[in-house]
Each structure stands twice: as structure tokens, then as C-alpha cells.
Write a protein that holds these residues in place. Structure first.
Motif, short mmCIF file in Angstrom:
data_model
loop_
_atom_site.label_atom_id
_atom_site.label_comp_id
_atom_site.label_asym_id
_atom_site.label_seq_id
_atom_site.Cartn_x
_atom_site.Cartn_y
_atom_site.Cartn_z
N GLY A 207 45.52 37.69 41.41
CA GLY A 207 45.25 39.12 41.53
C GLY A 207 44.22 39.60 40.54
N LEU A 208 44.28 39.10 39.30
CA LEU A 208 43.30 39.49 38.29
C LEU A 208 41.89 39.08 38.70
CD1 LEU A 208 45.21 38.59 34.99
CD2 LEU A 208 44.49 40.87 35.73
N GLU A 209 41.78 37.89 39.25
CA GLU A 209 40.45 37.43 39.67
C GLU A 209 39.90 38.29 40.80
OE1 GLU A 209 37.05 35.39 39.18
OE2 GLU A 209 38.85 35.33 37.93
N MET A 210 40.77 38.69 41.73
CA MET A 210 40.32 39.56 42.81
C MET A 210 39.89 40.92 42.28
SD MET A 210 40.38 37.76 45.54
CE MET A 210 39.87 36.41 44.44
N VAL A 211 40.63 41.44 41.29
CA VAL A 211 40.25 42.72 40.68
C VAL A 211 38.90 42.61 40.00
CG1 VAL A 211 40.86 44.39 38.88
CG2 VAL A 211 42.63 43.52 40.41
N ARG A 212 38.68 41.49 39.31
CA ARG A 212 37.40 41.30 38.62
C ARG A 212 36.24 41.22 39.61
NH1 ARG A 212 40.37 38.81 34.43
NH2 ARG A 212 40.85 37.01 35.70
N LEU A 213 36.52 40.68 40.80
CA LEU A 213 35.48 40.54 41.82
C LEU A 213 35.35 41.79 42.68
CD1 LEU A 213 36.23 36.88 42.96
CD2 LEU A 213 34.37 37.66 41.48
N LEU B 161 49.28 41.03 43.31
CA LEU B 161 50.06 41.53 42.19
C LEU B 161 51.41 42.07 42.66
CD1 LEU B 161 47.19 43.26 40.22
CD2 LEU B 161 48.49 41.27 39.47
N MET B 162 51.46 42.71 43.81
CA MET B 162 52.73 43.19 44.34
C MET B 162 53.65 42.02 44.68
SD MET B 162 53.16 46.37 44.19
CE MET B 162 54.65 46.38 45.17
N GLU B 163 53.07 40.96 45.21
CA GLU B 163 53.87 39.76 45.50
C GLU B 163 54.41 39.17 44.21
OE1 GLU B 163 53.51 35.46 47.85
OE2 GLU B 163 51.79 36.84 47.80
N THR C 12 56.75 24.13 28.59
CA THR C 12 55.74 23.09 28.46
C THR C 12 54.38 23.59 28.93
OG1 THR C 12 56.19 22.22 30.67
CG2 THR C 12 57.49 21.33 28.86
N ALA C 13 54.35 24.79 29.52
CA ALA C 13 53.11 25.34 30.06
C ALA C 13 52.53 26.36 29.10
CB ALA C 13 53.37 25.98 31.42
N VAL C 14 51.32 26.79 29.36
CA VAL C 14 50.68 27.81 28.54
C VAL C 14 50.98 29.17 29.14
CG1 VAL C 14 48.84 26.29 27.80
CG2 VAL C 14 48.54 27.65 29.86
N ALA C 15 50.80 30.21 28.34
CA ALA C 15 51.04 31.56 28.81
C ALA C 15 50.00 31.95 29.85
CB ALA C 15 51.00 32.54 27.63
N VAL C 16 50.29 33.02 30.57
CA VAL C 16 49.35 33.52 31.57
C VAL C 16 48.05 33.90 30.87
CG1 VAL C 16 48.93 35.33 33.25
CG2 VAL C 16 51.21 34.36 33.01
N THR C 17 46.95 33.38 31.37
CA THR C 17 45.66 33.69 30.77
C THR C 17 44.69 34.12 31.85
OG1 THR C 17 44.95 31.39 30.95
CG2 THR C 17 45.98 32.06 28.87
N GLY C 18 43.71 34.90 31.49
CA GLY C 18 42.66 35.30 32.40
C GLY C 18 41.34 34.75 31.91
N ALA C 19 40.31 34.89 32.71
CA ALA C 19 39.01 34.34 32.35
C ALA C 19 38.47 34.97 31.08
CB ALA C 19 38.03 34.55 33.51
N GLU C 20 38.88 36.22 30.82
CA GLU C 20 38.35 36.90 29.66
C GLU C 20 39.47 37.31 28.71
OE1 GLU C 20 35.51 39.97 30.64
OE2 GLU C 20 35.29 39.12 32.62
N GLY D 82 42.06 42.79 33.99
CA GLY D 82 40.96 42.54 34.90
C GLY D 82 39.84 43.55 34.91
N LEU D 83 39.79 44.45 33.93
CA LEU D 83 38.80 45.53 33.97
C LEU D 83 37.68 45.39 32.96
CD1 LEU D 83 41.13 48.64 34.41
CD2 LEU D 83 39.90 47.37 36.17
#
Length: 666
Positions: A183-189, A199-201, A342-350, A564-565
């Protein structure tokens, strides 16, 4: 020791005319908790205190209640007293069935909000430990507790309103993290509709998390000026996390935009009580400024109450004053902890560009030089830990996570610069009715100035999953876990775990030091040398001073949740510089007199016939509309304040991070 025994002892002493009854016999005396013994001679009883003499001749005075049952029986035998019968002991008055039923409903309601079925079992254990509960209500509570035990045996945890396995919750959160990134990537685009659906899902598959709805609300508020929709999603977040200052602040901003000023007042009031944050003060100050310029219409009563909140922040809590050139200040929440450790936290491109948030994890206390014990749940997913130095108010010290237990809610931090002494710990479970002091800090007291303490007494031990808990009655104990529970000798007997709100915050539960000490010993990389437990009672004011010195606030510095903004709006995107007159829409309703939906009403006389008697012409005023010469029929004109730019001309958007500092840095 019970009250009737004390009265009988005092009566016996009075019969003896207060004379000491020296008994020349050395014997082993033991403490009631079993953590101390000594060879001594019985000397006398004075009131509630037994006087003994050690073999080296030094005297000691010990409260009767601190002696073992065998020693108490020995004292009674020397004074020629019999064990008081149970029937002679005063009984607490029985609860009415109406009051008991009301309390049971409250317990069931809180049990439904517990994170795990194990925690719900603790609630019922405490409720049933009250001997004044009527038999009918007790039977009903035992039946309900049996159902919860069955759920606990299956390892069920809450997910929204459903009880599912921990594996199902973990899988849901992993899927939610993936959908959030999508969802974040779609918002960025710029694909807002697709991003919204993802995001609702994500919100639906993780019904206890706020992250997806928080992103949606922030995008609606900042990027799209759809404040009614932003308000809705922030309200979803608030239902899931009622004490989140960022949610409360952002929701209040959306409510100001939609004209719900009374609701904004209530939410800012709660946020300011929870969080000493400069951004809240900035928003309140901007509201005063814009109301004074008649750009926002707010009633005097609401402004008066908001001024009290502003004063409590700026004057009493030393938060920086508001600046007219700064806009509305939105807040972010920390990134969600990883669903799978064992995984990393949620991250975004920025995500690396986002300012970190400083959050209070909870309380903790020093168990060994440099080492602080706290709760595991408060440290999970957090990074860059800090300790608010209790010996230097306002100063924070860096710390690192040393160990985190998966079997018990325990975590251990190391803070090399911390100079606070370790609290003495008792490895033995305290007996029921032991006097205790429960200490801790509020959820967002980053400065370490508002330690909270509550006196009470222990009740019983219970089981929660793989960890045991000690229950106690201490009205008004801290709602945040991690602080110490100390007895009348100043020894820590448990780490405060949670307060049971359904029973009027009278009861709490803690992880016993009997459970914590092996974890600490195994986790500290060097030899663990805990402070030796005290052997005698201390005045409570001294215990409080000792506790204050070694109880700390645990903080973390975690990357903020990406919304995403950043790329679309640029630096300072958390600052809303929109014009308050037009709410950023660039236009307002036409101000021309008589303009209605872009039209001006005009009248002209038209001949409608003749008077049948006189034959004179008859006229009537007929309304007709012409386009407004000001708005040219559009019903809107460029905003008179921002000149159609949508941006407040008085606002200067600060550089990234300039206005995103909490009052901790002030």
C-alpha cells in the motif's frame, strides 16, 4: 499476624505488669518468609514486637508478624497463651450479591480485552481469592474461569473480537506487514485507490494493529484534505489503542478541520496528560492564533479550557511555546515491531528519511550495577534504548538490550553510565498479607519526574502460561509494568506486571523475583552479584527514597512509521501549512452580498393584467437570477487570506526534524 493475636498478646503483657519475662534459652529464630535465621535468646514481648538477644549480647527487636509460625507459637507458649480459634478472628463483611455480580461483569469485560487467555485466568483468580464473594456468584465465576482455563490450555490469544491461536495472529501480522508495504508503494506512485485497498486489507487481517489505519488517516488528512475520512480512520486507531498520544493529537487536528471542537478539546486534553510533547503545545497555540484572527470560529468556553491545557504544558512541564510561523503539527507512531522475531520490522523505501520517535517503553529497576530489569513486551521491536537517569533528572543515558525471555515477560538492559544502586531482591515468594509497595512511572513520563507509588498487601500466586505471577491488592498502583514491588524490609519481591483495571485498579500482578533472578543470573555476561536482601523492617519513607533512587524510565528511539508521503510532499510533510480560512482548498464561498450558489437574485416588475373595475394595469415583482459578478457564477472565490494558494502566508515550513522533537530534547 492477625489482629486478635496481637490484642491477646498485649493483654498478656498487661497482666504481667509490663515486666520482661526473660527466658534463658538460646534457640533458632526464623523469618516468616524463610529467608533469614539466627541463634538468639527470648527476652520479652513489648506490644507487637519481640525482643531477643543474640549470642554476642547485642539486642534485636522483631515484629511478631515477621516471625515464622513456629516462633509465634513459641512466644505464645512462653506467655501461656493458646492459639486463637478461627471463629474468634474477625471476618470481613460479606458482599451483597448485586455488588458481586457487578464486579464479575467488570472482570468478564476486561477478560475479553486481555491479550491472552492466560491473563484472563489471572483476573478470575484474583476475583475468587476474595472470601467475601457470595457462593452463587463464586460458582458462576468458577464456571467462567474453567472456560478460560480451557482456552488457556489451547494457547489462545485475542485477535480483534475472536480468540485464535498465537500462530494465526503471527501469520496475520506477517501478511499485514506485506500489505502495508504494498500500500505504501502504491501511495508513493500516486495510485491512491489501489494503496487504500491494500491498506484496508492489512487493517482487516491484523484487527488489533493501528498501523494501516494510521497511514490511511494521515494520507487523507495531509495529502487529500479529506478530514472527515481522516477522522474516521483515526477513530479506528483510537479504539484499538486508546492511550496513543500520536493518534489523539492527529484525531484532534482532523476534528478542528471538521468543526468538532468539543471532541478535539477532549482528545487534546487526554494527549497532553499522557505526553509532554511540544507538537501538542504548537497545535493549541496555533488554534488560539487563528481563532483570534477569526479564521476559525471556536467558542470562548472551549478556548478557555484549551488554554488551561496549554498552560499545563508550557508552564508546568517546560515545553517550548508555540510559534506563529509554524503550522499544524502531525505526529507519527513508531514502526510496528516484527510479527516474527526473526524478521525485520516493517520498512519503506524511504523509512531511513523519517525522523525517529522517542517512546516510553515502561518502567524498570536496577537489579545489579548497570543492569535494569523491565518487561519484554515493552522492548519488543524497539531499538536504541535509553534510561532516564533518576539521579540526574532530565538526563538520558544510552542502554542496550542484553536478553529477552520468551517464557516470561522479562527483559534485561545494560546501561554502563547508570550509577543508581541495585535494589535488594528476595528470592523467596512472600507470604499472603505481606505489606508491599508498588512503584512505576506513567506511560509517557520521559523525564522521570512523576514516579507513582501505591501501598498494599500480597494475596496469592497464580500461573500465567509458563510464568508464575504474584497477585496483590494495592489501590492506585501504576498501570504500566516494569517497576519494583518491595516488602517492608525494602526487598524487591516481584516486578510489577499489570494492574487489573476491572476491579477498580485495586489489584495487580507481578513476576516474582523467584522467577526473575535465574533469568537475570543467566543473562548477565559477568558474575551476577545481586544486592543482599535486608533482614529487618525499614520505615516506609526510607523504602520510598530507596525505590526512587533505583526505579527508572525505559525509553527507545525507533524509526517512525512511513506513511508514503515524503516524496510527494517533500521535507516537513508532517507540518500542515494549509490556510485555516479555506482548509487548504484554495477557495472559499463567495463573499458578495446576496450571492447564493453563484447567483444574485434580482427583481423586475412585469405586467400581469388589468383591474377589471378601473381598467388600470396590474404589475407584480418577479424574481430572476443573474451570475454573481464577483464569482462569475462559480459560488467560490480565491481565499482572501492565502490568495488562492491554499498555504497560510504566515507559516514557514521548517526543515525536516526541526519541529519533530519531543520535549525530551528541550
Amino acid at each position: 499476624m492477625n489482629g486478635s493475636l496481637r490484642i491477646t498478646l498485649v493483654a498478656a503483657i498487661a497482666i504481667c505488669l509490663g515486666q520482661d519475662r526473660a527466658i534463658g534459652e538460646y534457640r533458632t529464630w526464623k523469618a516468616a518468609q524463610g529467608n533469614y535465621s539466627t541463634e538468639a535468646e527470648f527476652v520479652a514481648v513489648k506490644g507487637d514486637t519481640v525482643s531477643i538477644k543474640l549470642k554476642d549480647g547485642s539486642p534485636r527487636e522483631i515484629p511478631l508478624s515477621k516471625l515464622s509460625e513456629a516462633d509465634q507459637a513459641y512466644v505464645r507458649s512462653k506467655l501461656g497463651m493458646a492459639e486463637p480459634k478461627l471463629s474468634q478472628r474477625p471476618a470481613a463483611p460479606q458482599q451483597t450479591e448485586e455488588d458481586a455480580e457487578k464486579a464479575l461483569k467488570s472482570v468478564d469485560k476486561e477478560a475479553q480485552r486481555c491479550r491472552t487467555a492466560d491473563e484472563a485466568v489471572v483476573l478470575y483468580t484474583v476475583f475468587l481469592s476474595d472470601t467475601t464473594v457470595p457462593s452463587a456468584t463464586r460458582a458462576k465465576a468458577q464456571q467462567q474461569m474453567a472456560e478460560w482455563k480451557g482456552m488457556a490450555d489451547k494457547g489462545l490469544v485475542r485477535s480483534g473480537t475472536k480468540w485464535v491461536t498465537a500462530e494465526e495472529v503471527r501469520n496475520g501480522r506477517i501478511k499485514s506487514a506485506f500489505l502495508i508495504n504494498q500500500g505504501l508503494e502504491m501511495v508513493r506512485l500516486g495510485q491512491d485507490k489501489m494503496g487504500y485497498d491494500k491498506l484496508m486489507e492489512a487493517s482487516n487481517v491484523a484487527p488489533d494493529d493501528i498501523y494501516a489505519d494510521f497511514i490511511i488517516g494521515t494520507v487523507f488528512a495531509i495529502a487529500m484534505q479529506k478530514f472527515d475520512k481522516a477522522e474516521h480512520h483515526y477513530e479506528v486507531c483510537l479504539r484499538r489503542d486508546p492511550d496513543n498520544p500520536s493518534v489523539l493529537n492527529n484525531l484532534a487536528l482532523a476534528e478542528v478541520k471538521t468543526g468538532h471542537h468539543r471532541e478535539a478539546l477532549n482528545h487534546w486534553k487526554t494527549a497532553a496528560a499522557l505526553c509532554q510533547d511540544q507538537r501538542i503545545a504548537q497545535n493549541l497555540g496555533r488554534l488560539f492564533d487563528q481563532a483570534g484572527k477569526s479564521r476559525i470560529l471556536v467558542s470562548k468556553s472551549i478556548l478557555s479550557q484549551l488554554s488551561d491545557i496549554y498552560a499545563s504544558l508550557v508552564i508546568a512541564k517546560n515545553v517550548s511555546v508555540a510559534h506563529a510561523q509554524f503550522g499544524w503539527q502531525y505526529m507519527l507512531v513508531p514502526q510496528p515491531p516484527p510479527a516474527d522475531e526473526t524478521a525485520v520490522a516493517v520498512t519503506g523505501a524511504e523509512a531511513s528519511l523519517l525522523d525517529p520517535t522517542i517512546a516510553v517503553c515502561g518502567s524498570g529497576f536496577v537489579v545489579s550495577p548497570r543492569f535494569v530489569l523491565t518487561t519484554r513486551i515493552s522492548t519488543k521491536g524497539a531499538t536504541d534504548f535509553m534510561i532516564a537517569d533518576p539521579m540526574n533528572k532530565g538526563k538520558t543515558l544510552p542502554a542496550k538490550l542484553v536478553a529477552s525471555s520468551k517464557d516470561t515477560d522479562l527483559a534485561l538492559l545494560e546501561c554502563p553510565d547508570l550509577k543508581s544502586p541495585a535494589l535488594p531482591a528476595d528470592p523467596m515468594l512472600p507470604r499472603p498479607d505481606t505489606d508491599v509497595l508498588v512503584a512505576g512511572y506513567p506511560l509517557v513520563d520521559a523525564s522521570g519526574l512523576s514516579i507513582k507509588m501505591a501501598r498494599g498487601n500480597t494475596m496469592a500466586a497464580a500461573a500465567v502460561g509458563k510464568q508464575g505471577v504474584l497477585t496483590y491488592e494495592a489501590a492506585g498502583s501504576p498501570s504500566v509494568g516494569g517497576g519494583p514491588v518491595t516488602d517492608s524490609m525494602g526487598n524487591v519481591v516481584a516486578m510489577h506486571w499489570k494492574t487489573l483495571g476491572s476491579l477498580n485498579n485495586r489489584y495487580g500482578a507481578g513476576v516474582p523475583m523467584a522467577t526473575a533472578l535465574p533469568f537475570i543470573s543467566a543473562s548477565i555476561p559477568t558474575d551476577f552479584h545481586p544486592a543482599l536482601p535486608n533482614k529487618a523492617d525499614m520505615p516506609w519513607n526510607e523504602i520510598e527514597d530507596q525505590t526512587k533512587m533505583s526505579t527508572v524510565v525505559v525509553l527507545s528511539k525507533t524509526p517512525s512509521q512511513d506513511v508514503g508521503l515524503s516524496k510527494r510532499i517533500g521535507p516537513g510533510f508532517l507540518v500542515d501549512a494549509s490556510c485555516c480560512r479555506c482548509n487548504g482548498f484554495k477557495s472559499i464561498r463567495c463573499l458578495a452580498r446576496g450571492c447564493t450558489n453563484g447567483k444574485i437574485a434580482n427583481y423586475k416588475q412585469e405586467k400581469t393584467g388589468r383591474n377589471p373595475v378601473t381598467g388600470a394595469a396590474m404589475y407584480e415583482d418577479v424574481k430572476y437570477y443573474t451570475p454573481c459578478p464577483v464569482c462569475h457564477g462559480r459560488a467560490l472565490i480565491p481565499c482572501v487570506v492565502c490568495r488562492g494558494s491554499g498555504v497560510d502566508p504566515d507559516v514557514r515550513v521548517p526543515t525536516r526534524g526541526n519541529m519533530l522533537q519531543t520535549s525530551l530534547s528541550n
